[in-house]
Structure formats: C-alpha cells, structure tokens
Design an enzyme around this catalytic site. Structure first.
Site, PDB file in Angstrom:
ATOM      1  NE  ARG A 164      24.804  29.279 -59.018  1.00  0.00           N
ATOM      2  CZ  ARG A 164      25.223  28.459 -59.991  1.00  0.00           C
ATOM      3  NH1 ARG A 164      24.983  28.746 -61.262  1.00  0.00           N
ATOM      4  NH2 ARG A 164      25.847  27.333 -59.682  1.00  0.00           N
ATOM      5  CB  SER A 238      27.636  27.103 -54.019  1.00  0.00           C
ATOM      6  OG  SER A 238      28.112  26.106 -54.873  1.00  0.00           O
ATOM      7  CD  GLU A 334      24.373  29.576 -55.325  1.00  0.00           C
ATOM      8  OE1 GLU A 334      25.428  29.451 -55.963  1.00  0.00           O
ATOM      9  OE2 GLU A 334      23.562  28.651 -55.129  1.00  0.00           O
TER      10      GLU A 334
HETATM   11  P1  FAD Z   1      13.818  27.967 -52.430  1.00  0.00           P
HETATM   12  O1  FAD Z   1      15.056  27.762 -51.615  1.00  0.00           O
HETATM   13  O2  FAD Z   1      12.538  27.485 -51.864  1.00  0.00           O
HETATM   14  O3  FAD Z   1      13.698  29.512 -52.782  1.00  0.00           O
HETATM   15  C1  FAD Z   1      14.794  30.248 -53.262  1.00  0.00           C
HETATM   16  C2  FAD Z   1      14.341  31.697 -53.522  1.00  0.00           C
HETATM   17  O4  FAD Z   1      13.403  31.739 -54.573  1.00  0.00           O
HETATM   18  C3  FAD Z   1      13.605  32.328 -52.326  1.00  0.00           C
HETATM   19  O5  FAD Z   1      13.916  33.716 -52.307  1.00  0.00           O
HETATM   20  C4  FAD Z   1      12.130  32.113 -52.647  1.00  0.00           C
HETATM   21  O6  FAD Z   1      11.260  33.066 -52.044  1.00  0.00           O
HETATM   22  C5  FAD Z   1      12.141  32.271 -54.148  1.00  0.00           C
HETATM   23  N1  FAD Z   1      11.110  31.473 -54.837  1.00  0.00           N
HETATM   24  C6  FAD Z   1      11.008  30.109 -54.825  1.00  0.00           C
HETATM   25  N2  FAD Z   1       9.993  29.726 -55.622  1.00  0.00           N
HETATM   26  C7  FAD Z   1       9.442  30.859 -56.127  1.00  0.00           C
HETATM   27  C8  FAD Z   1       8.355  31.119 -57.026  1.00  0.00           C
HETATM   28  N3  FAD Z   1       7.626  30.132 -57.549  1.00  0.00           N
HETATM   29  N4  FAD Z   1       8.081  32.409 -57.336  1.00  0.00           N
HETATM   30  C9  FAD Z   1       8.808  33.428 -56.806  1.00  0.00           C
HETATM   31  N5  FAD Z   1       9.824  33.238 -55.948  1.00  0.00           N
HETATM   32  C10 FAD Z   1      10.143  31.972 -55.610  1.00  0.00           C
HETATM   33  N6  FAD Z   1      22.042  25.639 -57.476  1.00  0.00           N
HETATM   34  C11 FAD Z   1      22.620  25.751 -58.696  1.00  0.00           C
HETATM   35  O7  FAD Z   1      22.397  26.746 -59.413  1.00  0.00           O
HETATM   36  N7  FAD Z   1      23.454  24.778 -59.171  1.00  0.00           N
HETATM   37  C12 FAD Z   1      23.744  23.668 -58.462  1.00  0.00           C
HETATM   38  O8  FAD Z   1      24.505  22.813 -58.922  1.00  0.00           O
HETATM   39  C13 FAD Z   1      23.156  23.521 -57.177  1.00  0.00           C
HETATM   40  N8  FAD Z   1      23.437  22.453 -56.406  1.00  0.00           N
HETATM   41  C14 FAD Z   1      22.897  22.346 -55.167  1.00  0.00           C
HETATM   42  C15 FAD Z   1      23.208  21.200 -54.409  1.00  0.00           C
HETATM   43  C16 FAD Z   1      22.661  21.045 -53.144  1.00  0.00           C
HETATM   44  C17 FAD Z   1      23.018  19.811 -52.334  1.00  0.00           C
HETATM   45  C18 FAD Z   1      21.762  22.014 -52.639  1.00  0.00           C
HETATM   46  C19 FAD Z   1      21.131  21.831 -51.291  1.00  0.00           C
HETATM   47  C20 FAD Z   1      21.456  23.153 -53.378  1.00  0.00           C
HETATM   48  C21 FAD Z   1      22.011  23.323 -54.657  1.00  0.00           C
HETATM   49  N9  FAD Z   1      21.745  24.452 -55.449  1.00  0.00           N
HETATM   50  C22 FAD Z   1      22.298  24.556 -56.711  1.00  0.00           C
HETATM   51  C23 FAD Z   1      20.894  25.535 -54.933  1.00  0.00           C
HETATM   52  C24 FAD Z   1      19.363  25.292 -55.115  1.00  0.00           C
HETATM   53  O9  FAD Z   1      19.090  23.955 -55.312  1.00  0.00           O
HETATM   54  C25 FAD Z   1      18.798  26.120 -56.280  1.00  0.00           C
HETATM   55  O10 FAD Z   1      18.999  27.481 -56.082  1.00  0.00           O
HETATM   56  C26 FAD Z   1      17.286  25.866 -56.475  1.00  0.00           C
HETATM   57  O11 FAD Z   1      16.838  26.473 -57.667  1.00  0.00           O
HETATM   58  C27 FAD Z   1      16.450  26.385 -55.306  1.00  0.00           C
HETATM   59  O12 FAD Z   1      15.138  25.895 -55.503  1.00  0.00           O
HETATM   60  P2  FAD Z   1      14.082  25.838 -54.323  1.00  0.00           P
HETATM   61  O13 FAD Z   1      12.765  25.446 -54.932  1.00  0.00           O
HETATM   62  O14 FAD Z   1      14.571  24.985 -53.233  1.00  0.00           O
HETATM   63  O15 FAD Z   1      14.046  27.374 -53.899  1.00  0.00           O
HETATM   64  N1  EPU Z   2      37.870  23.841 -55.990  1.00  0.00           N
HETATM   65  C1  EPU Z   2      38.831  23.714 -55.013  1.00  0.00           C
HETATM   66  N2  EPU Z   2      38.438  23.293 -53.770  1.00  0.00           N
HETATM   67  C2  EPU Z   2      37.155  22.991 -53.491  1.00  0.00           C
HETATM   68  C3  EPU Z   2      36.173  23.142 -54.473  1.00  0.00           C
HETATM   69  C4  EPU Z   2      36.564  23.573 -55.729  1.00  0.00           C
HETATM   70  O1  EPU Z   2      40.001  23.978 -55.253  1.00  0.00           O
HETATM   71  O2  EPU Z   2      36.902  22.603 -52.339  1.00  0.00           O
HETATM   72  C5  EPU Z   2      38.285  24.280 -57.338  1.00  0.00           C
HETATM   73  C6  EPU Z   2      38.927  23.164 -58.166  1.00  0.00           C
HETATM   74  O3  EPU Z   2      39.917  23.777 -58.973  1.00  0.00           O
HETATM   75  C7  EPU Z   2      37.783  22.699 -59.055  1.00  0.00           C
HETATM   76  C8  EPU Z   2      37.044  24.011 -59.318  1.00  0.00           C
HETATM   77  O4  EPU Z   2      37.180  24.735 -58.088  1.00  0.00           O
HETATM   78  O5  EPU Z   2      38.249  22.132 -60.237  1.00  0.00           O
HETATM   79  C9  EPU Z   2      35.589  23.860 -59.677  1.00  0.00           C
HETATM   80  O6  EPU Z   2      34.934  23.063 -58.667  1.00  0.00           O
HETATM   81  P1  EPU Z   2      33.479  22.434 -58.925  1.00  0.00           P
HETATM   82  O7  EPU Z   2      33.474  21.761 -60.244  1.00  0.00           O
HETATM   83  O8  EPU Z   2      33.087  21.638 -57.749  1.00  0.00           O
HETATM   84  O9  EPU Z   2      32.581  23.719 -59.090  1.00  0.00           O
HETATM   85  P2  EPU Z   2      32.385  25.030 -58.214  1.00  0.00           P
HETATM   86  O10 EPU Z   2      32.828  26.200 -59.014  1.00  0.00           O
HETATM   87  O11 EPU Z   2      32.963  24.868 -56.855  1.00  0.00           O
HETATM   88  C10 EPU Z   2      30.047  25.476 -59.237  1.00  0.00           C
HETATM   89  C11 EPU Z   2      28.677  25.833 -58.783  1.00  0.00           C
HETATM   90  C12 EPU Z   2      27.923  24.579 -58.323  1.00  0.00           C
HETATM   91  C13 EPU Z   2      27.864  23.602 -59.478  1.00  0.00           C
HETATM   92  C14 EPU Z   2      29.280  23.244 -59.893  1.00  0.00           C
HETATM   93  C15 EPU Z   2      29.327  22.305 -61.079  1.00  0.00           C
HETATM   94  C16 EPU Z   2      28.728  28.104 -58.016  1.00  0.00           C
HETATM   95  C17 EPU Z   2      28.686  29.023 -56.858  1.00  0.00           C
HETATM   96  N3  EPU Z   2      28.687  26.804 -57.727  1.00  0.00           N
HETATM   97  O12 EPU Z   2      30.784  25.044 -58.095  1.00  0.00           O
HETATM   98  O13 EPU Z   2      26.604  24.952 -58.006  1.00  0.00           O
HETATM   99  O14 EPU Z   2      27.172  22.415 -59.117  1.00  0.00           O
HETATM  100  O15 EPU Z   2      29.981  24.475 -60.259  1.00  0.00           O
HETATM  101  O16 EPU Z   2      29.063  23.017 -62.242  1.00  0.00           O
HETATM  102  O17 EPU Z   2      28.784  28.562 -59.151  1.00  0.00           O
HETATM  103  C18 EPU Z   2      25.255  25.792 -56.220  1.00  0.00           C
HETATM  104  O18 EPU Z   2      25.127  26.823 -56.893  1.00  0.00           O
HETATM  105  O19 EPU Z   2      24.676  25.616 -55.132  1.00  0.00           O
HETATM  106  C19 EPU Z   2      26.108  24.725 -56.726  1.00  0.00           C
HETATM  107  C20 EPU Z   2      26.369  23.618 -56.037  1.00  0.00           C
END
Ligand code: FAD
Ligand code: EPU
Length: 338
Positions: A164, A238, A334
């Site tokens: 991240r 997250s 994050e």
């Molecule tokens: P924005 O929110 O628009 O911007 C994020 C940052 O990047 C800001 O600081 C912005 O200024 C900058 N930025 C954006 N575009 C540019 C550019 N072209 N050049 C320079 N700077 C820029 N993240 C994960 O890693 N794993 C996940 O599994 C995951 N699951 C998610 C699930 C949900 C339901 C949601 C809502 C979010 C999740 N995220 C996850 C977080 C998010 O989707 C990611 O961080 C994604 O990459 C953000 O993209 P965005 O275009 O919306 O960025």
């Molecule tokens: N867990 C709990 N309680 C909860 C959630 C998780 O106990 O409410 C524990 C469980 O042991 C579970 C483990 O955490 O098995 C892992 O949970 P999960 O697979 O949901 O993953 P996470 O570590 O909670 C991360 C990323 C997610 C990504 C998932 C899947 C971060 C901060 N978050 O979540 O990314 O989708 O793994 O790989 O690393 C995001 O960054 O926005 C995001 C959603």
C-alpha cells in the site's frame, strides 16, 4: 475544456461526502492536461488529481482546482516470446482493464477484479487483493511532472513499491500526474490461488475449470459477499492498513490469541489483520449516528447517510484509540484524508 466553478464533489467520491470544489475540470487528453497545468489563471491554485474518488475522504471544501482525467484507451503495446505488454490510460476504469485482459485470454490481473477506481491511481497505493499486488504486473508508469512540464516514464524498479505504498504517495506526491501505465503480463497462463478463501473456492473443482475467467468470477463473488457496494453504502474500502509488527510482538499476541493469523513480511516482521484487531475490540457493526463499522468487514467504515468527512475521521480515531488501548498497536489510515 470546460472549467466549472463551485462544483459538488458528492458524485465523485465513494464515501458520498458533500463538499465543494472551487474549480472542477474534466480533461480528455494530454494536451488539454498540459494546457491546464500551464494556465496562468490556475497555476497558483491548489491542485487535486481525481480518479474514481474511491480512496479519498474529504473533510472540507477543496479550495483549488480538481482535475479529473478521462483519457480512456487500452492498447496492446508489444510482445516478446514470454510476455504481452498492454498500455492503459489513467482514466480507464480499473475493472474494465481487468475485464479486457481476462476477455483476451490473459492472466495475472484477475485477482484484482472489481477494485473500484481508475488505472491512474492503481500504482499510487500499489493496489492489492487475493495474493496479488499491481506492482507484480507493472512494467512502467508514465506521466507529467507538474513543475517542469516534462512527460517521463518511471520503470517499476524506481517506483519504490511496498505494501500500500509507492514513490507516488511520497516523493512525487502532488508533483506527478500519472497519465498511463504499461502492464506486463506473462503469456504462460498461470493463476494464483495462494489466498486461502480463493483456494477454498476451487477445492474439488476440475483443473480445466481453474481459468483466469473463473478466478475473476470467484474474486467478484467473494468480494460481493464481504464488501459494501459504494453505490448503496458510502465507503472507501479498507479505512486502515494492516499493521506490520515485530516477530516478538506477534509471538506475544499469539500466546494469548491463538486464532490470530500472521503473514510474514520479512525475516523479522509479520503483517496481521487490522480487521481482526477491530473485531476483538467489539467494534464490528458498531454505529454512531451516520457512521459505522461494516457488519461483514471490520476494516471498512461506512457512511449510512449524510455523514460529514469530520464525523468519519472522528469515528476512525475512536477505532484507532480502542485498538491502541487493547493491543498497543497503532493502525495507520489507508484512505487519503483531505
Ligand atoms: P482516487 O480516490 O480518486 O485517488 C486516490 C489518490 O490518488 C488521491 O491522492 C489522488 O489525488 C491520487 N490520484 C488519483 N489518480 C491520479 C493520477 N492519475 N495521477 C496522480 N495522482 C492520482 N484498494 C486495494 O488496494 N485493494 C482492494 O481490494 C480495494 N478494495 C476496495 C473496495 C471498495 C468497496 C472501495 C470503495 C475501495 C477499495 N480499494 C481497494 C481502494 C481503492 O479502490 C483503490 O485505492 C483505488 O486504486 C483508488 O482509485 P481511484 O481512481 O478511485 O483513486
Ligand atoms: N478479519 C477478521 N474480522 C474482519 C475482517 C477480517 O477477523 O472483520 C480477519 C480474518 O482472520 C480474515 C483475515 O482478517 O481471514 C483477512 O480478511 P480479508 O481476507 O477480508 O482481508 P483484509 O486483510 O481484511 C485485505 C485488504 C483488502 C483486500 C483483501 C483481500 C488491506 C488494508 N486490505 O483486507 O483491500 O481486498 O485483503 O485481499 O490490506 C482495500 O485496500 O481497500 C481493500 C479492501
């Protein structure tokens, strides 16, 4: 190019927080972007490059110009015997890029299905899910240096990718606009099922069923079962990063809590689950007014109604304090708070 005044950002952030941008511009191509960055009317304004707004929490009106990049091409760049190189513009929706790859029989990106946002933001926090991080498939990142006006390309090994984190969140923050990303995908089809819930999904299935298309389906299904859809419930995924702690601290915790999972980060450090820490504090599903911890995933903070950014920040601090008091571990944000 249309530059609007006093635009509500509510439709442009997945937390659905209502703040106003002093100026707002949607930019379709790179010449427009360069023109806008050089425009003397806006040169001294604060700037925010916005993708899908899925990793941002606004706590106040944005007193400057918000620039949304809408360039949207995906093209096969070139190929070698082992790899295919695909270039995607920053404005492409991330999941459309994943779908394009899977539909074209490529593998390597399917574990990152359904992550919201755009391609341009993917390198910024090195998005990751289900055992894959985007750094694993990035060849290079291209963009515009705001001060010099030069377009440059940064190879993967200079992006300082970590869990991240990357150079774009640090040294190049607010200095560099990512305009496209070059991805490098292996020709040899190989899926990654290292992540336990994904592995479980395929247990007992025939080898022929383990394709990138089916992994994409599985990831989408697992994600939908845990994560709230921002169209229905405002959130930014997250809210916190999983903390990385010393081996000693981990061993001390595991002696007390045998169900705590740890994932080695280095020889001396372990990543543990912030969701687990929050759940142990009794906060899963906790709600105060318009803000709550998601009932199915404790790492996700949700906006139940018209919460302000400050209400969400206050709530997140309460969670951080509870985790600190119970475990003596600080969990870092994050989400980008503005
Ligand atoms: P924005 O929110 O628009 O911007 C994020 C940052 O990047 C800001 O600081 C912005 O200024 C900058 N930025 C954006 N575009 C540019 C550019 N072209 N050049 C320079 N700077 C820029 N993240 C994960 O890693 N794993 C996940 O599994 C995951 N699951 C998610 C699930 C949900 C339901 C949601 C809502 C979010 C999740 N995220 C996850 C977080 C998010 O989707 C990611 O961080 C994604 O990459 C953000 O993209 P965005 O275009 O919306 O960025
Ligand atoms: N867990 C709990 N309680 C909860 C959630 C998780 O106990 O409410 C524990 C469980 O042991 C579970 C483990 O955490 O098995 C892992 O949970 P999960 O697979 O949901 O993953 P996470 O570590 O909670 C991360 C990323 C997610 C990504 C998932 C899947 C971060 C901060 N978050 O979540 O990314 O989708 O793994 O790989 O690393 C995001 O960054 O926005 C995001 C959603």
């Amino acid at each position: 190019m249309l530059i609007e005044n006093n635009v509500s950002l509510k439709p442009f952030n997945t937390f659905k927080v209502d703040v106003i941008a002093k100026y707002f511009a949607e930019v379709a191509d790179l010449s427009e972007l360069k023109e806008l960055l050089d425009d003397k009317n806006y040169i001294s304004e604060k700037r925010l490059i916005l993708g899908g707004g899925s990793n941002i929490l606004f706590t106040k009106d944005f007193d400057g110009i918000v620039i949304k990049l809408n360039n949207s091409e995906i093209e096969k760049f070139h190929e070698t015997d082992e790899e295919i190189f695909i270039k995607a513009d920053a404005g492409v929706e991330w999941d459309s890029f994943v779908k394009y790859c899977v539909d074209n029989g490529l593998s390597g990106v399917e574990n990152l299905s359904l992550i919201p946002g755009n391609v341009g933001a993917a390198p910024i926090q090195n998005i990751g899910a289900y055992g894959v991080e985007v750094k694993d498939i990035i060849d290079s990142v291209s963009g515009l240096m705001c001060n010099s006006g030069y377009f440059i390309t940064i190879p993967n090994n200079h992006c300082n990718f970590e869990y991240r984190n990357s150079i774009f969140k640090n040294e190049l923050k607010n200095e560099f606009v990512i305009t496209s990303v070059l991805f490098k995908l292996p020709k040899q089809k190989k899926v990654n099922l290292n992540y336990a819930p994904l592995n479980n999904y395929f247990s007992g299935k025939k080898k022929s069923e383990i394709t990138s298309k089916n992994v994409r389906k599985a990831v989408i299904s697992i994600r939908k079962s845990k994560l709230p859809d921002p169209k229905i419930l405002g959130n930014a995924g997250s809210f916190f990063k999983n903390p990385i702690i010393s081996k000693e601290k981990y061993e001390q915790l595991i002696s007390e809590y045998s169900d705590l999972n740890g994932y080695p980060e280095s020889e001396t450090s372990i990543k543990i689950s912030a969701g687990w820490l929050i759940e142990q504090c009794g906060l899963k599903g906790k709600r105060i007014g318009n803000v709550g911890v998601h009932e199915k995933q404790a790492l996700v903070i949700v906006n139940y109604g018209n919460a302000t950014g400050n209400e969400i920040v206050e709530f997140s601090k309460m969670i951080q304090n509870e985790v600190k008091n119970k475990f003596n571990i600080h969990i870092n944000n994050e989400v980008n708070i503005l």
